[in-house]
Design a protein around this motif. Sequence first.
Motif, PDB file in Angstrom:
ATOM      1  N   ASP A  99       0.844  -1.185   0.000  1.00 50.40           N
ATOM      2  CA  ASP A  99       0.000   0.000   0.000  1.00 50.40           C
ATOM      3  C   ASP A  99       0.888   1.247   0.000  1.00 50.40           C
ATOM      4  N   HIS A 100       0.268   2.408   0.218  1.00 49.81           N
ATOM      5  CA  HIS A 100       1.004   3.662   0.088  1.00 49.81           C
ATOM      6  C   HIS A 100       2.164   3.753   1.071  1.00 49.81           C
ATOM      7  N   LYS A 101       2.013   3.163   2.239  1.00 49.71           N
ATOM      8  CA  LYS A 101       3.038   3.295   3.267  1.00 49.71           C
ATOM      9  C   LYS A 101       4.053   2.160   3.257  1.00 49.71           C
ATOM     10  N   THR A 102       3.755   1.050   2.595  1.00 55.35           N
ATOM     11  CA  THR A 102       4.667  -0.099   2.625  1.00 55.35           C
ATOM     12  C   THR A 102       5.341  -0.359   1.281  1.00 55.35           C
ATOM     13  N   ILE A 103       5.077   0.461   0.297  1.00 57.79           N
ATOM     14  CA  ILE A 103       5.586   0.201  -1.053  1.00 57.79           C
ATOM     15  C   ILE A 103       7.110   0.257  -1.114  1.00 57.79           C
ATOM     16  N   LEU A 104       7.749   0.999  -0.177  1.00 54.72           N
ATOM     17  CA  LEU A 104       9.202   1.091  -0.148  1.00 54.72           C
ATOM     18  C   LEU A 104       9.828   0.182   0.901  1.00 54.72           C
ATOM     19  N   LEU A 105       9.044  -0.734   1.457  1.00 50.32           N
ATOM     20  CA  LEU A 105       9.546  -1.663   2.458  1.00 50.32           C
ATOM     21  C   LEU A 105       9.430  -3.090   1.932  1.00 50.32           C
ATOM     22  N   GLU A 106      10.281  -3.959   2.479  1.00 52.93           N
ATOM     23  CA  GLU A 106      10.154  -5.368   2.127  1.00 52.93           C
ATOM     24  C   GLU A 106       8.832  -5.912   2.663  1.00 52.93           C
ATOM     25  N   PRO A 107       8.244  -6.833   1.931  1.00 54.39           N
ATOM     26  CA  PRO A 107       8.774  -7.468   0.711  1.00 54.39           C
ATOM     27  C   PRO A 107       8.419  -6.739  -0.575  1.00 54.39           C
ATOM     28  N   HIS A 108       7.666  -5.627  -0.469  1.00 54.31           N
ATOM     29  CA  HIS A 108       7.145  -4.972  -1.675  1.00 54.31           C
ATOM     30  C   HIS A 108       8.228  -4.232  -2.462  1.00 54.31           C
ATOM     31  N   VAL A 109       9.232  -3.679  -1.759  1.00 54.11           N
ATOM     32  CA  VAL A 109      10.234  -2.866  -2.451  1.00 54.11           C
ATOM     33  C   VAL A 109      11.042  -3.697  -3.438  1.00 54.11           C
ATOM     34  N   SER A 110      11.163  -5.006  -3.223  1.00 53.46           N
ATOM     35  CA  SER A 110      11.880  -5.856  -4.190  1.00 53.46           C
ATOM     36  C   SER A 110      11.156  -5.876  -5.530  1.00 53.46           C
ATOM     37  N   VAL A 111       9.829  -5.894  -5.479  1.00 53.37           N
ATOM     38  CA  VAL A 111       9.036  -5.867  -6.722  1.00 53.37           C
ATOM     39  C   VAL A 111       9.185  -4.507  -7.395  1.00 53.37           C
ATOM     40  N   LEU A 112       9.103  -3.436  -6.596  1.00 51.29           N
ATOM     41  CA  LEU A 112       9.275  -2.089  -7.142  1.00 51.29           C
ATOM     42  C   LEU A 112      10.629  -1.958  -7.819  1.00 51.29           C
ATOM     43  N   ALA A 113      11.694  -2.443  -7.161  1.00 51.40           N
ATOM     44  CA  ALA A 113      13.039  -2.336  -7.727  1.00 51.40           C
ATOM     45  C   ALA A 113      13.153  -3.122  -9.030  1.00 51.40           C
ATOM     46  N   GLN A 114      12.561  -4.290  -9.066  1.00 51.03           N
ATOM     47  CA  GLN A 114      12.612  -5.111 -10.283  1.00 51.03           C
ATOM     48  C   GLN A 114      11.938  -4.392 -11.452  1.00 51.03           C
ATOM     49  N   LYS A 115      10.773  -3.822 -11.200  1.00 53.75           N
ATOM     50  CA  LYS A 115      10.048  -3.116 -12.265  1.00 53.75           C
ATOM     51  C   LYS A 115      10.772  -1.823 -12.658  1.00 53.75           C
ATOM     52  N   LEU A 116      11.315  -1.101 -11.667  1.00 49.10           N
ATOM     53  CA  LEU A 116      12.024   0.141 -11.958  1.00 49.10           C
ATOM     54  C   LEU A 116      13.308  -0.144 -12.722  1.00 49.10           C
ATOM     55  N   ARG A 117      14.004  -1.222 -12.366  1.00 41.61           N
ATOM     56  CA  ARG A 117      15.229  -1.584 -13.073  1.00 41.61           C
ATOM     57  C   ARG A 117      14.935  -1.868 -14.545  1.00 41.61           C
ATOM     58  N   ALA A 118      13.822  -2.553 -14.801  1.00 43.41           N
ATOM     59  CA  ALA A 118      13.448  -2.842 -16.196  1.00 43.41           C
ATOM     60  C   ALA A 118      13.169  -1.546 -16.953  1.00 43.41           C
ATOM     61  N   CYS A 119      12.524  -0.585 -16.300  1.00 45.93           N
ATOM     62  CA  CYS A 119      12.244   0.704 -16.951  1.00 45.93           C
ATOM     63  C   CYS A 119      13.533   1.478 -17.217  1.00 45.93           C
ATOM     64  N   LEU A 120      14.484   1.422 -16.271  1.00 45.83           N
ATOM     65  CA  LEU A 120      15.766   2.092 -16.466  1.00 45.83           C
ATOM     66  C   LEU A 120      16.519   1.489 -17.655  1.00 45.83           C
ATOM     67  N   GLU A 121      16.514   0.167 -17.731  1.00 48.74           N
ATOM     68  CA  GLU A 121      17.210  -0.507 -18.836  1.00 48.74           C
ATOM     69  C   GLU A 121      16.564  -0.183 -20.175  1.00 48.74           C
ATOM     70  N   ALA A 122      15.226  -0.156 -20.188  1.00 45.90           N
ATOM     71  CA  ALA A 122      14.529   0.176 -21.446  1.00 45.90           C
ATOM     72  C   ALA A 122      14.826   1.606 -21.868  1.00 45.90           C
ATOM     73  N   ALA A 123      14.868   2.527 -20.902  1.00 50.07           N
ATOM     74  CA  ALA A 123      15.154   3.928 -21.220  1.00 50.07           C
ATOM     75  C   ALA A 123      16.593   4.095 -21.720  1.00 50.07           C
ATOM     76  N   LEU A 124      17.526   3.346 -21.144  1.00 50.34           N
ATOM     77  CA  LEU A 124      18.916   3.411 -21.594  1.00 50.34           C
ATOM     78  C   LEU A 124      19.064   2.891 -23.019  1.00 50.34           C
ATOM     79  N   ALA A 125      18.252   1.904 -23.378  1.00 52.50           N
ATOM     80  CA  ALA A 125      18.359   1.281 -24.706  1.00 52.50           C
ATOM     81  C   ALA A 125      17.799   2.168 -25.811  1.00 52.50           C
ATOM     82  N   GLU A 126      16.977   3.129 -25.472  1.00 53.04           N
ATOM     83  CA  GLU A 126      16.358   3.983 -26.500  1.00 53.04           C
ATOM     84  C   GLU A 126      17.375   4.950 -27.100  1.00 53.04           C
TER      85      GLU A 126
END
Length: 668
Positions: free
Chosen positions: A641-668
């Motif tokens: 939720d809004h308060k736990t999105i940056l805490l485990e176990p949720h932050v691992s999912v956020l990091a995985q999705k953000l890493r994919a977005c960073l890689e896609a942006a670098l490839a453009e």
Amino acid sequence: MNDTKNAPREERFHAAREFEGLLDQLMRELTSPHEERVVAYRGSHRWVQCFEQVLLRESNNNRTRVREGGVYVVLGGLGRMGFALAEMLATTAHAKLVLINRTPLPPRAEWQQWCDTHLATDEMSLRIQRMQRLEQLGAEVLLLNADVTSFEQMQAAFERVRERFGKIHGVVHAAGVRSEKALLPLQHMSVETTQLLAQRAASLSVLESVLREQDLDFCLLLSLLASVLGGKGAGILAAEGLLNEAFAQRMNETSATRWLHVGSEAWRFEDGARALLMPEFAMTREEGVAALQRVLAADTASLVIATGDLNARLTHWVRNAGRDKNTGNAAILHERPNLATPFVAPQNQTEKTLAEIWQGLLGIKSVGSSDNFFELGGTSLLGVSMFANIEKQLGKKLPLNLLMQAPTIAQLATFLTKDDATAKWAPLVLIQPNGMKPPLYCVHPGVGTVLGFQELSMRLGTDQPFYGIQARGLDGKQKPFSRIEPMAAYYLREIKTVQPHGPYFLSGRCFGGLVAYEMAQQLHAAGERVALLAIIDTVAMPNVELEERAFLEGKVVKVHSTEEGEEIGEKWREGLMEIYGPVFRQVGRKHDTARKRYVPQPYPGRVTLFRNGSAEETPEHELKWKKLAQGGLEVQVVPGDHKTILLEPHVSVLAQKLRACLEAALAE
């Protein structure tokens, strides 16, 4: 125990000494601080349960157990999960389907009348529509009614299948105890509730009997992830999963048929039915079907499907289960984990005091002076508690961002023993300096601190430089901004001291998402390229009182927040107010004013919105961002939720999705 000591004198009790040894092992296990939830002994060896990630390839004609035009029986085939799998078999393999359900549909001539006279959410109406959908796909469907716990009825049903289609190629058992009756605390369980599990056991026994002479490609048993993670009131669901797993394992030892067991997250369906367990981690129907397609192409017989880091979730539940509610300290001290850093004992009284504070908060017996707070399992929330304890015991008030720059006991002690224990304030906080990639800049939420970004930075990897941008005014000396436009300009001037030109990678959490958005606007106006603008759980155009203000003043305002999120939010507020009350109130109120004054204008670039998954429907702010992002809006849903999105176990999912977005942006 006396009997076991005397028994070896008699031949028939030759195993007593071995039994005594098992008792000793059991006593050591019960009194040890180990975190493992499942332990097995095989002779002199101690085995613990762990989970390894496996890469499941996409299924294709060469790697799948599903045959083109095969015959498949789905128990509970008109239920939500059963129908999803039946539809998949019909569309991908043109399968012949047999759907076995306990409750019959009305006569076909009455289907339309039934749907017209009942609500769209009526379960029978939904089942009729599912049957019609399969027929529209051109699938050949045999609909049968049978009680899966009755051998006679199931035997008759399978005889009809063989008469109609001949050989059966696979069976899916999707009929289970997934009902609200199964979600009850142990003390509230009734005879009716426990009968649900008995029915599951009976259905497996019946299935074994009716399939005894059959040679199938597979038999798939479906469970929820409760058997691994448990959950409040999930005892029956956990037992069902363990039963399915054990049964599949036993069958694979004796049967020519390949028995598969899958424990998965709950599924979220379009008809509005809520996920039965841990909805913040629930998979969409499409995600669930895609995962099971890969399972049917895999060689592993028992798998779990998790949307978040499973080992991190297990560690999170175990370590926080025994924490004292008053002190926040761990009730049990565990052994020091295996770190790359060798253990170095604390060298002076300041280091010893810090080590004692860490031991209580982290639940670790021995803490070395060179150990990293975050590598030991520390979190931003525990960091706030640590600074509160430091002020109480050592009389020093430290800036929160110091923990990211001095994460070891030795470094903190060095800072504390200085005559002037104050850190020079700067808006840019270098959280992760390593890597050759362009840095990611992440703007603070409304309270102004960037300590909450530490977990996200760690999980993005050591090759991704990461700067947190903290609010002006946190040092209690400078005046906080009360408008977003000059705040954004000020932060950009600081960023250009380390990166004069783009492409820029910007992000912001909650209030910080608006600031990052304005920074992107100003960069675009100056002709600079913004490669990524990542907004983390931010409302585009707020029309309610600022959540951070309510947070600072102790009010209860729920913005797609779970019970866990409310508890964590309260701990954050109490910790911050205890140490930095006046400063954070001033910063928060100024940011409240800034947010109310700010009117976002359409942005010509692309926006990526990471929103929490606690909302069942599309939140209103997602639609608002869609109107503002003229270059397109990409939405990534993250568990929590809004308060736990940056805490485990949720932050691992956020990091995985953000890493994919960073890689896609670098490839453009």
